[in-house]
Design a protein around this motif. Sequence first.
Motif, PDB file in Angstrom:
ATOM      1  N   GLU A  12      30.841  36.159  58.943  1.00  0.00           N
ATOM      2  CA  GLU A  12      30.960  35.468  59.231  1.00  0.00           C
ATOM      3  C   GLU A  12      29.588  34.407  59.206  1.00  0.00           C
ATOM      4  OE1 GLU A  12      31.257  37.106  62.801  1.00  0.00           O
ATOM      5  OE2 GLU A  12      33.650  36.398  63.029  1.00  0.00           O
ATOM      6  N   ILE A  13      28.343  34.681  59.164  1.00  0.00           N
ATOM      7  CA  ILE A  13      27.488  33.547  58.496  1.00  0.00           C
ATOM      8  C   ILE A  13      27.671  33.251  57.228  1.00  0.00           C
ATOM      9  CG2 ILE A  13      24.712  34.049  57.866  1.00  0.00           C
ATOM     10  CD1 ILE A  13      24.347  35.927  60.298  1.00  0.00           C
ATOM     11  N   PHE A  14      27.949  33.994  55.792  1.00  0.00           N
ATOM     12  CA  PHE A  14      28.736  33.692  54.296  1.00  0.00           C
ATOM     13  C   PHE A  14      29.436  32.445  54.763  1.00  0.00           C
ATOM     14  CE2 PHE A  14      31.674  33.853  51.743  1.00  0.00           C
ATOM     15  CZ  PHE A  14      31.259  33.398  50.385  1.00  0.00           C
ATOM     16  N   VAL A  15      30.598  32.622  55.863  1.00  0.00           N
ATOM     17  CA  VAL A  15      31.529  31.483  55.764  1.00  0.00           C
ATOM     18  C   VAL A  15      30.892  30.098  55.424  1.00  0.00           C
ATOM     19  CG1 VAL A  15      34.066  30.493  57.443  1.00  0.00           C
ATOM     20  CG2 VAL A  15      33.464  32.969  56.348  1.00  0.00           C
ATOM     21  N   VAL A  16      30.034  30.398  57.456  1.00  0.00           N
ATOM     22  CA  VAL A  16      29.138  28.787  57.675  1.00  0.00           C
ATOM     23  C   VAL A  16      28.507  27.894  55.745  1.00  0.00           C
ATOM     24  CG1 VAL A  16      27.680  27.587  59.234  1.00  0.00           C
ATOM     25  CG2 VAL A  16      29.022  29.169  60.169  1.00  0.00           C
ATOM     26  N   VAL A  82      37.787  34.095  44.656  1.00  0.00           N
ATOM     27  CA  VAL A  82      38.937  33.926  45.046  1.00  0.00           C
ATOM     28  C   VAL A  82      38.774  35.303  46.096  1.00  0.00           C
ATOM     29  CG1 VAL A  82      41.502  34.059  45.222  1.00  0.00           C
ATOM     30  CG2 VAL A  82      39.932  33.430  43.699  1.00  0.00           C
ATOM     31  N   ASN A  83      38.526  36.565  46.250  1.00  0.00           N
ATOM     32  CA  ASN A  83      38.322  37.146  47.596  1.00  0.00           C
ATOM     33  C   ASN A  83      37.586  37.090  48.011  1.00  0.00           C
ATOM     34  OD1 ASN A  83      39.981  38.641  46.046  1.00  0.00           O
ATOM     35  ND2 ASN A  83      38.739  39.994  44.946  1.00  0.00           N
ATOM     36  N   LYS A  84      36.186  36.338  47.862  1.00  0.00           N
ATOM     37  CA  LYS A  84      35.774  35.586  49.120  1.00  0.00           C
ATOM     38  C   LYS A  84      36.019  34.605  50.058  1.00  0.00           C
ATOM     39  CE  LYS A  84      32.076  34.670  46.416  1.00  0.00           C
ATOM     40  NZ  LYS A  84      30.768  34.388  46.325  1.00  0.00           N
ATOM     41  N   GLN A  85      36.256  34.159  49.261  1.00  0.00           N
ATOM     42  CA  GLN A  85      37.179  32.680  49.202  1.00  0.00           C
ATOM     43  C   GLN A  85      38.846  33.061  50.620  1.00  0.00           C
ATOM     44  OE1 GLN A  85      38.541  31.347  45.855  1.00  0.00           O
ATOM     45  NE2 GLN A  85      36.677  28.955  46.188  1.00  0.00           N
ATOM     46  N   LEU A  90      40.622  34.379  56.199  1.00  0.00           N
ATOM     47  CA  LEU A  90      41.524  35.508  57.274  1.00  0.00           C
ATOM     48  C   LEU A  90      39.740  35.336  58.254  1.00  0.00           C
ATOM     49  CD1 LEU A  90      41.841  38.560  55.187  1.00  0.00           C
ATOM     50  CD2 LEU A  90      43.363  37.506  56.502  1.00  0.00           C
ATOM     51  N   LEU A  91      39.351  35.590  58.351  1.00  0.00           N
ATOM     52  CA  LEU A  91      37.474  35.161  59.102  1.00  0.00           C
ATOM     53  C   LEU A  91      38.314  33.933  60.348  1.00  0.00           C
ATOM     54  CD1 LEU A  91      34.899  36.213  57.737  1.00  0.00           C
ATOM     55  CD2 LEU A  91      36.013  37.726  59.446  1.00  0.00           C
TER      56      LEU A  91
END
Length: 738
Positions: A12-16, A82-85, A90-91
């Motif tokens: 979730e931190i990575f998403v930001v 793409v997997n990370k995206q 999803l998050l």
Amino acid sequence: MLRAHYFVFAYEIFVVIYMFAISATGAAGEDIDENYVRQLLGNLNTSFDPCEDFYAFACGNWAQHYDNDAYVDVPGYMDYEVNKQLLSALLVDRAANKSGIAQQAWHYYWSCVNLNAPALNTFLRYVQQALHFEWPILRADWQRPWQNATHFDWLRVVGGLRAYGLNGIFITQDVNVRFANATQYLLEVHAQQPPAVAPPALVLRLKDVESIFINFGLTEPEARNVSAGVIALEKSLNDALSTLTLPPPSTSNVSEANVTRANFTSLEMNVNDLIELVPEIDWRGYLLHTLGREVDLEQQLLQTYSYDLPYFRKLPALLAAHSNETIAYYIMLKFMFQLSGDLPTGMTDVQKSTHCMRLLRGYMPLAANYLYEEHYYKHRRVASDAALHRIFNKLRANFAQLVNANALQLNAAERAYILAELDGMQLRIGNVPHEAANLTSQVEEYYADINMSPSDFYGNHLQLIYGSVRRMQARLLNVPRAANATQQLIYEHNFETSSSSSPVKIFDNVVLVPYGYLQLPLYDHRLDALFQYSLFGFILAHEIMHAYDLFHIVYDQHGNFNELGLDVAQHYWSFINCTRQTELNDVLSENMADVAGLRVAYQTYFGPEEISTAAEQPHNITADVLKTGSRFENETPTQSQQQPVIGLNEIPNSLANSSPRLWLGNFTRPQLFFINSVQFLCANMPRIDALNVQPMHLGHDMHDVRVRRNWFNLEHFAAAFQCARDTPMNPTEKCRWW
């Protein structure tokens, strides 16, 4: 569980951070070309001479900038991104408490990353319950005989397991289109896959089999005894297959007598016909268990080959020579081996996340495409699609000019055959019906029959495989598509294709472009045209050329088998013999697409004058037609060819203080075209070599071999880099296809 929560919190931190990075990149859009060139030239290793080893020159420093255990090459890196995206998407949806398909996808992913102590025998228990059948290894009381020791319906078990992905065991079957009418589907039934084409993971090895039975609780003597029986059965099957007149897998010896004209007969029939030809097998029962429904014995069409029939006739007697328990163990092991690669075994948290997202992409492809469309592509679709269609249409137009220049010396009917398919070819960007009035509802309806649990990976996984197989088999009903239907199709593919970011030419005369490659470092519609055409334009041209390769040339623009394609293929011999490749297989077809695709992309960017002498050029272009300076005698370089894009005197102001290493040399547009064209093949070759992957299993040569074997065939390469005669990248003989 604490470990799992920590893992998600970290992401979730990575998403930001990731979303902030995207915003920052967009703000710097005006520098996109400068940043692109900086990265491109950073991959160069100028200690290599491009005329000696162009791959090492163009990609030699790539691994220094992309050093990660999660991937070994650019395609792997793009999949990783793409997997990370998708995880980020999803998050975000989870944080917003979205329900529906995003929730289903999240439950599948969550059940996968939280799977502790993965065990294949859990899959066995699930299908045992679904098929109302007992595996001998799972019987509760080992003191009693196995309940099917004297009567075992192997057709029922193999047929039932087809819905859970098992294939190529005793009988191979797939759904395909009819030769003469590609709008209708039939069921192919063939012999068991011979060892030469069976996936390496499905090959049984004695020590591995013994270890499995010991892990199930058998003593070493018991394990040796059971394993010996299983290996003996495999040998009996392989011996039976070796006596058949099988065409080698996607390959033939190179001789004009057998090019694409296989020495076997394809037979189309109904089920009753097959029952009459091979009464030894209960085909009605087999199809009932395979398809999960009764079939009309007169209406259901099948396709098989003449060499399959004697195998089918011998199969029941061959199996009868082995115990029912051995046959059941054989089926069990093949089923376990098929699923073994799907379990997240022995992985770090990050590796497990990547693996589980790849499974999601492969087994829930529409959901993955939907998430990517909604979160990443929708806002740029109009501009990006317009640029891609413009490139695609220009590539097609330039290939049409090559066809009409007629270097292959085709007759009028043969040229018309080629151009008809080219004219009808379409580009599809993203495998999702994005024009749907309510895309979310359509995707949720597509997955209406699944119910993903956040704590049951095994059940979830088998559900998805079952749904995928049943959707494929539903094509056999041949429900006609309404003549006025405007809804975009959803293309169903196998796991490898669905989980890949690479564009692909599919049978429907469509070049399908997944979302994964439509981002930097491979593509952005704002890039200079040179960078768009030299890399993504080349990739598209490569896929266009697959419509005419060794194995697709026999299918016309409607997907129907057409003997005119066989006549066209006869004109390929000069090229094939020039390459000195000794087998007609997928590797050769990939090399053909490289050679012709590079020519089409190059001439599309630099202009039609590049094909002005196509009709006069022989297929084998020798150094005799080149001047000492490596240019054609009559060639007049265009202004764009002569003008350097990056030179010592043309460093952009924003990069004036950059490291000289990034800006060495006066790279002309042709030079940058070729350098950029290779970038999607950059890889950490020592790590790939250590994996001992064979080109036969990849379907193409290794990345470095592709470049060294194919790029020099475009005569403009040697001209661009002023390569001396008879250097590795400017040999005397060059091979031309189209």
